[in-house]
Design an enzyme around this catalytic site. Structure first.
Site, PDB file in Angstrom:
ATOM      1  N   LYS A 183      69.076 126.411  30.920  1.00  0.00           N
ATOM      2  CA  LYS A 183      68.649 127.801  31.151  1.00  0.00           C
ATOM      3  C   LYS A 183      67.128 127.818  31.260  1.00  0.00           C
ATOM      4  O   LYS A 183      66.424 127.647  30.263  1.00  0.00           O
ATOM      5  CB  LYS A 183      69.094 128.702  29.988  1.00  0.00           C
ATOM      6  CG  LYS A 183      68.661 130.144  30.188  1.00  0.00           C
ATOM      7  CD  LYS A 183      68.428 130.838  28.864  1.00  0.00           C
ATOM      8  CE  LYS A 183      67.670 132.132  28.980  1.00  0.00           C
ATOM      9  NZ  LYS A 183      66.434 132.136  29.779  1.00  0.00           N
ATOM     10  N   GLY A 236      59.168 126.874  23.525  1.00  0.00           N
ATOM     11  CA  GLY A 236      58.866 128.293  23.714  1.00  0.00           C
ATOM     12  C   GLY A 236      57.982 128.794  22.592  1.00  0.00           C
ATOM     13  O   GLY A 236      57.274 128.014  21.935  1.00  0.00           O
ATOM     14  N   SER A 237      58.039 130.102  22.368  1.00  0.00           N
ATOM     15  CA  SER A 237      57.182 130.689  21.335  1.00  0.00           C
ATOM     16  C   SER A 237      57.740 130.371  19.951  1.00  0.00           C
ATOM     17  O   SER A 237      58.933 130.093  19.799  1.00  0.00           O
ATOM     18  CB  SER A 237      57.127 132.203  21.514  1.00  0.00           C
ATOM     19  OG  SER A 237      58.387 132.759  21.167  1.00  0.00           O
ATOM     20  N   GLY A 241      61.655 130.183  18.726  1.00  0.00           N
ATOM     21  CA  GLY A 241      62.080 128.901  18.157  1.00  0.00           C
ATOM     22  C   GLY A 241      62.631 129.068  16.753  1.00  0.00           C
ATOM     23  O   GLY A 241      63.659 128.491  16.391  1.00  0.00           O
ATOM     24  N   CYS A 292      50.751 124.783  25.739  1.00  0.00           N
ATOM     25  CA  CYS A 292      50.843 124.800  24.279  1.00  0.00           C
ATOM     26  C   CYS A 292      49.788 123.876  23.701  1.00  0.00           C
ATOM     27  O   CYS A 292      49.456 123.955  22.529  1.00  0.00           O
ATOM     28  CB  CYS A 292      52.245 124.478  23.801  1.00  0.00           C
ATOM     29  SG  CYS A 292      52.890 122.986  24.461  1.00  0.00           S
TER      30      CYS A 292
HETATM   31  C1  UN1 Z   1      52.835 122.300  27.286  1.00  0.00           C
HETATM   32  O1  UN1 Z   1      51.787 122.889  27.330  1.00  0.00           O
HETATM   33  O2  UN1 Z   1      53.859 122.896  26.897  1.00  0.00           O
HETATM   34  O3  UN1 Z   1      49.614 117.378  27.423  1.00  0.00           O
HETATM   35  C2  UN1 Z   1      53.005 120.902  27.739  1.00  0.00           C
HETATM   36  C3  UN1 Z   1      49.646 118.257  28.276  1.00  0.00           C
HETATM   37  C4  UN1 Z   1      50.750 118.231  29.296  1.00  0.00           C
HETATM   38  C5  UN1 Z   1      51.965 118.879  28.744  1.00  0.00           C
HETATM   39  C6  UN1 Z   1      51.737 120.253  28.186  1.00  0.00           C
HETATM   40  N1  UN1 Z   1      51.027 116.871  29.656  1.00  0.00           N
HETATM   41  O4  UN1 Z   1      48.823 119.143  28.322  1.00  0.00           O
END
Ligand code: UN1
Length: 506
Positions: A183, A236-237, A241, A292
């Site tokens: 999904k 995700g957030s 999570g 992230c």
């Molecule tokens: C993400 O931001 O969810 O290390 C992944 C990094 C990328 C992956 C980011 N190779 O910034």
């Protein structure tokens, strides 16, 4: 052109269940829009329901019986084929990714490349899937542990790496012998669908990968609840999570979470400042800060704070903002209007907390930008470690410069959030570099490099509220998607008792 006419000419896409593209039972759809120009509709996608989800799980469950018996090297051949197809279609996928989620074209190519790398790496695992053999304490007895697939894996992914992140989950899961119900985020169904098309074209048997779009409530929840789904892998957030992990805990279902971050670069007084400015700029504003791993804090030794801040702001001012398809642009739009609003609210929060807005802070509405979701790269100075803009994940092009007195305080501030994904130290002192490696509390540590840019052959994930102890990518990806089966073979022809015979005599 009216909206209705736009909609009429917009392509309507389907779910992929049991090897066929099928409509949702609901007949309802949602639109995926270009964040650089919200008038452009990428496509309409099914708003699926629990029954559609059940059908996808039925197919995955059925396909698992044969797929798990297919030798892993043979499964891997198909993944390798997918790698080649991804290479062939890299540019097309990258361009569609820019149109659907906004990141600039170079980065979109990088996103697809990350999936290609993962496909090749996962294919290699097909001839490894290492188990263990150890000596038995008894004669004529063999002891080993082998990996067994879990079954159906529910894959729930975000929009910020719409090809790379699904590949981190789906490809190792498949090579290990699992089947998948995928999904994708509702912001990026189109590129996710193209990724699935490629997997199907590579020759995966029907039901091995199923793709279903819709809301968390109507698709995500039934997927989590279905007892035939043995593992949920979600990025995700933290809020989402935590909810999913809680429910999976009750169901005794494996759950791997990759959640928020509040990553920091530390710049010491002995650092190469040019290098640190380059790194912080890329870490903070690459992907418009929507990683992230984004550098949303820069922790700077007071001796170089002023100089760093000046140079950093100068460079931030020069960044070109606009449609990611124009190769001249450095920063694209953010994913949608809600994100734009939420990012801009943090600018207000920062100002109200007493941080100094050194640059940016505005939603951009000049000319063509008005049709999209563009936010200025934003730099706050004199930020205190406990301010909300230094504690909460903003997920946008906003970074906080935090002055500190020394190395020890830098480490303390870097560690002083609820998250622990990616932390970095810029220094030319080798002793400090190793001290930082030891003391930074995060799943990923960089020395003299920004917090973004992880490679797929090493574990990816974080500590504290960032995750729940699992790691994606690297050999650890296989850990997520396999059960250990311990096997003893006694070829002595008589009953042997472990822990007893050796001590009591036969
Ligand atoms: C993400 O931001 O969810 O290390 C992944 C990094 C990328 C992956 C980011 N190779 O910034």
């Amino acid at each position: 052109m009216t909206n209705t006419m736009e909609k009429a000419k917009t392509q309507v896409f389907n779910n992929f269940i049991d090897g066929k593209w099928v409509k949702s039972e609901t007949g309802r759809t949602f639109a995926s829009l270009n964040p650089a120009n919200q008038d452009e509709v990428i496509g309409q996608f099914p708003l699926s329901n629990a029954n559609d989800t059940k059908k996808a799980v039925d197919a995955a469950h059925k396909a698992f019986q044969e797929w798990k018996r297919t030798p892993a090297p043979e499964r891997a051949e198909l993944i390798l084929k997918a790698a080649a197809l991804l290479e062939d279609r890299k540019e097309e996928l990258a361009r569609n990714m820019v149109r659907e989620m906004g990141k600039v074209i170079k980065e979109a190519r990088g996103d697809v490349q990350e999936a290609i790398d993962m496909a090749k790496y996962a294919a290699g695992e097909g001839r490894r899937l290492l188990g263990m053999t150890v000596p038995s304490e008894l004669r004529n007895k063999f002891a080993m542990a082998v990996r067994a697939p879990i079954g159906v894996i529910g894959v729930i992914t975000p929009w910020n790496f719409p090809v790379a992140i699904p590949s981190w989950k789906i490809l190792p899961a498949l090579v290990a012998g699992n089947t998948v119900v995928f999904k994708p985020a509702s912001e990026t169904p189109y590129v996710a669908l193209q990724f699935v098309e490629i997997l199907a074209e590579a020759g995966l048997p029907p039901g091995v990968v199923n793709f279903i779009t819709g809301s968390g409530r109507e698709v995500g929840t039934p997927l989590i609840e279905d007892p035939r789904v043995g593992c949920i892998s979600v990025t995700g957030s933290s809020e989402t999570g935590r909810k999913i992990a809680g429910r999976c805990g009750e169901l005794m279902k494996r759950i791997t979470c990759e959640l928020g971050g509040k990553n920091a670069i530390c710049v010491m007084e002995d650092a190469d400042l040019d290098l640190a400015v380059d790194g912080a700029l890329w870490g903070a504003f690459g992907t418009a800060g929507q990683r992230c791993t984004a550098t949303s804090r820069v922790i700077i030794h007071e001796k170089v704070y002023k100089e760093f801040a000046e140079r950093f702001v100068e460079r931030a001012k020069k960044l070109r903002i606009g449609d990611g398809l124009d190769p001249q642009n450095d920063v694209g739009p953010v994913v949608n209007k809600d994100q734009l609003k939420s990012i801009n609210e943090y600018v207000e929060i920062g100002k109200n907390e007493g941080a100094k807005l050194l640059f940016g802070g505005r939603i951009l509405t000049d000319g063509a930008l008005a049709k999209g979701c563009f936010h200025e790269p934003t730099v706050f100075g004199d930020v205190k470690a406990n301010m909300r803009i230094a504690q909460e994940e903003i997920f946008g092009p906003v970074t906080a410069l935090i002055p500190v007195k020394n190395f020890e305080e830098a480490i303390e501030v870097a560690n002083g959030t609820q998250y622990g994904l990616s932390l970095s130290m810029y220094t030319r002192d080798v002793n400090r570099a190793f001290k930082a490696i030891e003391d930074l509390e995060s799943g990923i540590v960089y020395i003299n490099a920004p917090t973004i840019g992880a490679e797929i052959q090493l574990p990816f994930g974080g500590v504290k509220q960032t995750g729940n102890g699992h790691r994606e990518a690297g050999t650890t990806a296989i850990e997520q998607f396999t059960e250990w089966k311990t096997v003893y073979v006694d070829y002595s022809g008589h009953l042997q008792k472990a822990q007893i015979d050796k001590y009591e005599g036969q």
